[in-house]
Design a protein around this motif. Structure first.
Motif, short mmCIF file in Angstrom:
data_model
loop_
_atom_site.label_atom_id
_atom_site.label_comp_id
_atom_site.label_asym_id
_atom_site.label_seq_id
_atom_site.Cartn_x
_atom_site.Cartn_y
_atom_site.Cartn_z
N GLU A 179 0.84 -1.19 0.00
CA GLU A 179 0.00 0.00 0.00
C GLU A 179 0.88 1.24 0.00
OE1 GLU A 179 -1.12 0.94 4.58
OE2 GLU A 179 -1.98 -0.92 3.81
N VAL A 180 0.25 2.39 -0.22
CA VAL A 180 0.96 3.67 -0.15
C VAL A 180 1.04 4.08 1.31
CG1 VAL A 180 0.89 6.10 -0.81
CG2 VAL A 180 0.20 4.35 -2.46
N ALA A 181 2.23 4.45 1.75
CA ALA A 181 2.46 4.80 3.14
C ALA A 181 1.90 6.17 3.48
CB ALA A 181 3.95 4.77 3.45
N LYS A 182 1.31 6.27 4.67
CA LYS A 182 0.90 7.56 5.21
C LYS A 182 2.17 8.29 5.68
CE LYS A 182 -3.59 5.94 6.51
NZ LYS A 182 -4.45 5.42 7.52
N PRO A 183 2.13 9.62 5.81
CA PRO A 183 3.35 10.37 6.16
C PRO A 183 4.06 9.87 7.41
CG PRO A 183 1.64 11.89 5.44
CD PRO A 183 1.00 10.53 5.53
N GLU A 184 3.33 9.56 8.47
CA GLU A 184 3.95 9.09 9.71
C GLU A 184 4.68 7.76 9.48
OE1 GLU A 184 2.56 7.13 13.95
OE2 GLU A 184 1.06 8.15 12.74
N VAL A 185 4.05 6.88 8.74
CA VAL A 185 4.65 5.58 8.45
C VAL A 185 5.87 5.76 7.56
CG1 VAL A 185 4.26 3.37 7.29
CG2 VAL A 185 2.47 4.34 8.75
N GLN A 186 5.76 6.61 6.56
CA GLN A 186 6.88 6.84 5.65
C GLN A 186 8.09 7.37 6.41
OE1 GLN A 186 5.98 8.93 2.02
NE2 GLN A 186 8.11 9.50 1.70
#
Length: 89
Positions: free
Chosen positions: A62-69
């Motif tokens: 999936e595409v990462a959310k900013p915090e995860v990225q």
């Protein structure tokens, strides 16, 4: 950034079951995801042996959310705590 999600279950030293996801950069091997899951367990004072390879399975990308990225870029992984996990800080 795309991430691979590894659905993970670990048995705690007191016999409880923890369910969490290990997020790693897309294309990261299952062995590396497992290692990060075990590192996280050790940081909680749990046994790394509580997470077996068969209990850390690739789920999806999936595409990462900013915090995860940010976490994946800085630490190499992110843990999404679900059932039976300690309260995140």
């Amino acid at each position: 950034m795309k991430i691979d999600v590894y659905d993970s279950y670990a048995k705690t030293t007191d016999g409880r079951l923890m369910h969490f996801d290990v997020f790693v950069k897309e294309g990261t091997s299952a062995e590396v995801a497992l290692r990060h899951g075990r590192e996280w367990l050790k940081s909680l004072g749990e046994s790394a042996a509580g997470l077996e390879q068969s209990r850390c399975s690739f789920c999806h990308t999936e595409v990462a959310k900013p915090e995860v990225q940010r976490s994946v870029e800085y630490e190499g992984f992110f843990i999404l705590q679900m059932e039976g996990c300690p309260t995140p800080v």
